[in-house]
Structure formats: structure tokens, C-alpha cells
Scaffold this active site. Sequence first.
Site, PDB file in Angstrom:
ATOM      1  N   SER A 194     -19.333  27.543 -48.687  1.00 12.85           N
ATOM      2  CA  SER A 194     -18.480  28.412 -47.878  1.00 12.85           C
ATOM      3  C   SER A 194     -17.777  29.362 -48.847  1.00 12.85           C
ATOM      4  O   SER A 194     -17.593  29.037 -50.026  1.00 12.85           O
ATOM      5  CB  SER A 194     -17.475  27.604 -47.057  1.00 12.85           C
ATOM      6  OG  SER A 194     -16.791  26.678 -47.863  1.00 12.85           O
TER       7      SER A 194
ATOM      8  N   ASP B 211       3.690  28.825 -47.488  1.00  9.56           N
ATOM      9  CA  ASP B 211       4.853  28.780 -48.380  1.00  9.56           C
ATOM     10  C   ASP B 211       5.877  29.808 -47.938  1.00  9.56           C
ATOM     11  O   ASP B 211       5.546  30.779 -47.255  1.00  9.56           O
ATOM     12  CB  ASP B 211       4.414  29.096 -49.820  1.00  9.56           C
ATOM     13  CG  ASP B 211       3.555  27.983 -50.388  1.00  9.56           C
ATOM     14  OD1 ASP B 211       3.958  26.814 -50.279  1.00  9.56           O
ATOM     15  OD2 ASP B 211       2.470  28.294 -50.917  1.00  9.56           O
TER      16      ASP B 211
ATOM     17  N   ALA C   7       1.487  20.808 -42.011  1.00 15.69           N
ATOM     18  CA  ALA C   7       0.124  21.139 -41.575  1.00 15.69           C
ATOM     19  C   ALA C   7      -0.411  20.102 -40.577  1.00 15.69           C
ATOM     20  O   ALA C   7      -1.146  20.453 -39.652  1.00 15.69           O
ATOM     21  CB  ALA C   7      -0.798  21.251 -42.785  1.00 15.69           C
TER      22      ALA C   7
ATOM     23  N   PHE D 247      -1.452  32.559 -61.036  1.00 12.43           N
ATOM     24  CA  PHE D 247      -1.746  31.788 -59.817  1.00 12.43           C
ATOM     25  C   PHE D 247      -1.436  30.302 -60.039  1.00 12.43           C
ATOM     26  O   PHE D 247      -0.880  29.629 -59.199  1.00 12.43           O
ATOM     27  CB  PHE D 247      -3.244  31.842 -59.499  1.00 12.43           C
ATOM     28  CG  PHE D 247      -3.721  33.062 -58.770  1.00 12.43           C
ATOM     29  CD1 PHE D 247      -2.875  34.084 -58.396  1.00 12.43           C
ATOM     30  CD2 PHE D 247      -5.077  33.184 -58.447  1.00 12.43           C
ATOM     31  CE1 PHE D 247      -3.347  35.209 -57.728  1.00 12.43           C
ATOM     32  CE2 PHE D 247      -5.564  34.297 -57.785  1.00 12.43           C
ATOM     33  CZ  PHE D 247      -4.695  35.303 -57.431  1.00 12.43           C
TER      34      PHE D 247
HETATM   35  C1  LIG Z   1      -8.013  25.742 -49.384  1.00 16.78           C
HETATM   36  C2  LIG Z   1      -6.633  26.350 -49.353  1.00 16.78           C
HETATM   37  C3  LIG Z   1      -6.413  27.491 -48.570  1.00 16.78           C
HETATM   38  C4  LIG Z   1      -5.140  28.072 -48.494  1.00 16.78           C
HETATM   39  N1  LIG Z   1      -4.969  29.203 -47.739  1.00 16.78           N
HETATM   40  C5  LIG Z   1      -3.740  29.744 -47.599  1.00 16.78           C
HETATM   41  C6  LIG Z   1      -3.499  30.889 -46.777  1.00 16.78           C
HETATM   42  O1  LIG Z   1      -4.452  31.443 -46.201  1.00 16.78           O
HETATM   43  N2  LIG Z   1      -2.241  31.369 -46.669  1.00 16.78           N
HETATM   44  C7  LIG Z   1      -1.186  30.772 -47.289  1.00 16.78           C
HETATM   45  O2  LIG Z   1      -0.057  31.271 -47.133  1.00 16.78           O
HETATM   46  N3  LIG Z   1      -1.354  29.691 -48.088  1.00 16.78           N
HETATM   47  C8  LIG Z   1      -2.603  29.159 -48.263  1.00 16.78           C
HETATM   48  N4  LIG Z   1      -2.792  28.051 -49.065  1.00 16.78           N
HETATM   49  C9  LIG Z   1      -1.629  27.493 -49.786  1.00 16.78           C
HETATM   50  C10 LIG Z   1      -0.806  26.491 -48.935  1.00 16.78           C
HETATM   51  O3  LIG Z   1      -0.251  27.132 -47.824  1.00 16.78           O
HETATM   52  C11 LIG Z   1       0.294  25.922 -49.810  1.00 16.78           C
HETATM   53  O4  LIG Z   1      -0.269  25.138 -50.839  1.00 16.78           O
HETATM   54  C12 LIG Z   1       1.400  25.159 -49.096  1.00 16.78           C
HETATM   55  O5  LIG Z   1       2.453  24.913 -50.018  1.00 16.78           O
HETATM   56  C13 LIG Z   1       0.986  23.809 -48.536  1.00 16.78           C
HETATM   57  O6  LIG Z   1       0.192  23.924 -47.455  1.00 16.78           O
HETATM   58  P1  LIG Z   1      -0.512  22.594 -46.834  1.00 16.78           P
HETATM   59  O7  LIG Z   1      -1.230  23.030 -45.648  1.00 16.78           O
HETATM   60  O8  LIG Z   1      -1.237  21.855 -47.889  1.00 16.78           O
HETATM   61  O9  LIG Z   1       0.814  21.786 -46.398  1.00 16.78           O
HETATM   62  P2  LIG Z   1       1.100  20.292 -45.977  1.00 16.78           P
HETATM   63  O10 LIG Z   1      -0.144  19.490 -45.846  1.00 16.78           O
HETATM   64  O11 LIG Z   1       2.021  20.353 -44.821  1.00 16.78           O
HETATM   65  O12 LIG Z   1       1.864  19.723 -47.257  1.00 16.78           O
HETATM   66  C14 LIG Z   1       2.890  20.488 -47.878  1.00 16.78           C
HETATM   67  C15 LIG Z   1       3.762  19.568 -48.729  1.00 16.78           C
HETATM   68  O13 LIG Z   1       4.568  18.763 -47.867  1.00 16.78           O
HETATM   69  C16 LIG Z   1       4.297  17.383 -48.058  1.00 16.78           C
HETATM   70  N5  LIG Z   1       4.294  16.795 -46.715  1.00 16.78           N
HETATM   71  C17 LIG Z   1       3.332  16.873 -45.772  1.00 16.78           C
HETATM   72  N6  LIG Z   1       3.727  16.251 -44.646  1.00 16.78           N
HETATM   73  C18 LIG Z   1       4.987  15.782 -44.874  1.00 16.78           C
HETATM   74  C19 LIG Z   1       5.932  15.062 -44.100  1.00 16.78           C
HETATM   75  N7  LIG Z   1       5.685  14.676 -42.844  1.00 16.78           N
HETATM   76  N8  LIG Z   1       7.127  14.742 -44.677  1.00 16.78           N
HETATM   77  C20 LIG Z   1       7.408  15.119 -45.949  1.00 16.78           C
HETATM   78  N9  LIG Z   1       6.534  15.807 -46.728  1.00 16.78           N
HETATM   79  C21 LIG Z   1       5.348  16.142 -46.195  1.00 16.78           C
HETATM   80  C22 LIG Z   1       2.931  17.320 -48.771  1.00 16.78           C
HETATM   81  O14 LIG Z   1       2.799  16.161 -49.566  1.00 16.78           O
HETATM   82  C23 LIG Z   1       2.997  18.584 -49.610  1.00 16.78           C
HETATM   83  O15 LIG Z   1       3.769  18.371 -50.769  1.00 16.78           O
HETATM   84  C24 LIG Z   1      -4.056  27.467 -49.200  1.00 16.78           C
HETATM   85  C25 LIG Z   1      -4.277  26.331 -49.989  1.00 16.78           C
HETATM   86  C26 LIG Z   1      -5.550  25.780 -50.073  1.00 16.78           C
HETATM   87  C27 LIG Z   1      -5.788  24.573 -50.952  1.00 16.78           C
END
Ligand SMILES: Cc1cc2nc3c(=O)[nH]c(=O)nc-3n(C[C@H](O)[C@H](O)[C@H](O)COP(=O)(O)OP(=O)(O)OC[C@H]3O[C@@H](n4cnc5c(N)ncnc54)[C@H](O)[C@@H]3O)c2cc1C
Length: 330
Positions: free
Chosen positions: A40, A134, A151, A242
Site C-alpha cells: 500500500s 496530534d 483512536a 520528523f
Molecule cells: C500509519 C500512520 C498514519 C498516520 N496518519 C496521520 C494523519 O493522516 N494525520 C495526522 O494528523 N496524524 C497521522 N499519524 C500520526 C498520529 O496521529 C499520531 O501519532 C498521534 O499522536 C497518535 O495517533 P493514534 O491514532 O496512534 O492514537 P491512539 O491510538 O489514540 O494513541 C495515542 C496515545 O494515547 C495512548 N492511549 C490510547 N488510548 C488511551 C486511553 N484510553 N487512555 C490513555 N491513553 C491512551 C496511546 O498509548 C498513545 O500514547 C499517523 C501515524 C501513523 C503510524
Amino acid sequence: MTAAAPPASLGASPLARWLTHPRFAGMPAQSEDLPPPLLSFEFFPPRTEALEQQLWACIRRLEPLAPRFVSVTYGAGGSTQARTHATVARIVAETTLTPAAHLTCVGASRGEVDDVARQYWDAGIRHIVALRGDVPGGGAYEPLPDGYAYAADLVAGLKRVADFEISVAAYPEVHPTAHSPLADLDHLKRKLDAGATRAITNYFFDSPTFLRFLDLALAAGITAPIVPGIMPVSNYTQIVKFSQVSGVKVPAWLGRYFDGVEEDMETRRMIAAHIAAEQVRSLPANGIDEFHFYTLNRPDLTYAIAHILGVRPTGKQDQGALPPGPPPGT
Ligand SMILES: Cc1cc2nc3c(=O)[nH]c(=O)nc-3n(C[C@H](O)[C@H](O)[C@H](O)COP(=O)(O)OP(=O)(O)OC[C@H]3O[C@@H](n4cnc5c(N)ncnc54)[C@H](O)[C@@H]3O)c2cc1C
């Protein structure tokens, strides 16, 4: 394997080092029986007309490789909402590709996020990469009272909107603000349990780190596919920036490879191809057969690496008409 001690007469000669130092077998040859891996490709939505043209040259160059999907990112705090939508909608309308739209929940209410998801569904988008996102400009994350907090909550919400295919993010080197590696894995499992079908990892440069992460994920009860995110690097300075934000370790050898060739784009390109080729060759040797490429809207390195992995153009498109795409690392 280490050989027996050499005769003292050899001193510290190269021959003595050969006899005393570990010896490494070469990488196993790629099996001819295995099908090529599933790929992908990730793009970002363009900001200007020139970047739009660059993106579309990139898409057209990579399209014949028939990736199983291509994803389009969502700018920090939803800043690219319209551009992400326009890009995935055009991919649906004008290409043979299957797009996945990234969607974040930071800074938006649940209702606003659900509306964006419905618009994707109405435009024919069936796959979402669901992320928390973020805080734009940095700063500590605080969930909104009426928003999806993490997420995992977003994944559950999206499944209520429609039966999307959902991918989520994973962090082989641990998310920078996670309480602990185990808590991070637990949260990854929640996202998958809420309805996501695969995790795509942040990029990494040390393949053993990714392979260890697979073991840890399995021990945490995660059995969904974890697809390695591959970042072809030709601009070292950019990658260091980055990586500071995303908590990825940049190994010292990477800096040494690019040291002194900052102004020499041609050499940087060759080094970049070598690094990426080495990385992707070691992963299939360990049974990995799915890859996600962070293309940065530049096709050449991704195309070359895909070729090394055994992926060939499907022939559906007119090869003669393919634009070459812009040079990487400029
Ligand atoms: C493949 C990929 C694509 C991405 N694409 C984008 C994009 O298009 N746009 C963008 O803005 N960013 C993007 N990102 C970055 C991402 O948004 C950031 O890394 C963000 O900080 C975390 O997103 P997440 O979905 O992993 O969050 P989550 O899975 O919600 O986790 C975030 C943090 O919170 C913690 N956490 C999760 N659930 C809980 C809970 N219930 N209680 C307490 N802590 C918790 C986790 O351990 C982690 O430290 C991408 C990252 C990757 C790897």
C-alpha cells in the site's frame, strides 16, 4: 560463527580480524515460490497546483504496481479536510486504485467527525485509516468533552456510521506519550478489538525492532496483521526532524551514510535506494509479506523497492505514457 584464535604472528592484520571476528551469512535469496508482497502507498494531499501535479505524476507512476490500497493523510487537526476528500474522491473517479482516507478526531466533536466519515462513504470511500491525531503546533493532548478521546473510540464510532474497513496506527518504538510499552500495546489491541482489521506501523530503521514488536504484540494477544511502514529516505535532515516528533530512533550509521553529500543529490539517491533495499530484503527473509510505503508523493524510490520485492507492473496501464515523476530529496 567465530573461528579459532589465529597464530600470534598475524598480529592485528586483516587476516587476523577475519579469523577472530563474527562472520555473517548473506541474506537468504528471495524464494521464487512465494508470491510478491502486498503493498500500500501513502500520499499527502497537495497544497498548491505544482504539488498537485507532482502528486498525480506519483500516483500514475505507482498505479501499475496495483497496490491493494493507497491512503491519503489528514493534516494536523483536520487542516486538510477538503483537500484529503478531493484527493480520495479523484482517486475513486479517475484511477483503478482503491483509496483509504485518513481521519483524525483531535479538536473535533463526534458529530463533526461522523459527518466527515459519511461524506467519505457517500463518495465511495470504504476504507479509513483511523487516528487520534496530534494537537496542531504541538502541546499536550486533551480530549474534547464531546469528541472521540482516542483512536479506539473513533474506530467504534466509525463502525456505527458505516461498515468501513479500518486500519490503525502502531508504534514499534512505542508512541512518544504512551505511559509504557505495555500500555501502548494494550491500546493498540483496543483499536483492533473495536473493529480495525490491520495496524500500519510508524516507520523505523532497525528491522529487529519491528520483528521484536511483532513478538510483543503477539504476547499481548494481537493477531491482526501488523504492516511495516517503510520510509524511503533521501533527505536526511528532513527525516531527523520528523523522527524527533514521532519518537523514531535515527541510527548513527544513517547519519554517517549521508554525511558530506548534503549538496550531492545524485549520490543521496543511490544511498537512499541502498538503505531501503537492505531494509525490505531483510523483512521478507523473516516472513513479512505486506508493506506500507510513505511515498512523500515521490515515486522513484518506492517503485524501485517494490521492484526489488518482486512486484511488477500489472500491464493494465499504458507503460509508455508513464511520467517519470520528480527526483526525490529535492
Ligand atoms: C500509519 C500512520 C498514519 C498516520 N496518519 C496521520 C494523519 O493522516 N494525520 C495526522 O494528523 N496524524 C497521522 N499519524 C500520526 C498520529 O496521529 C499520531 O501519532 C498521534 O499522536 C497518535 O495517533 P493514534 O491514532 O496512534 O492514537 P491512539 O491510538 O489514540 O494513541 C495515542 C496515545 O494515547 C495512548 N492511549 C490510547 N488510548 C488511551 C486511553 N484510553 N487512555 C490513555 N491513553 C491512551 C496511546 O498509548 C498513545 O500514547 C499517523 C501515524 C501513523 C503510524
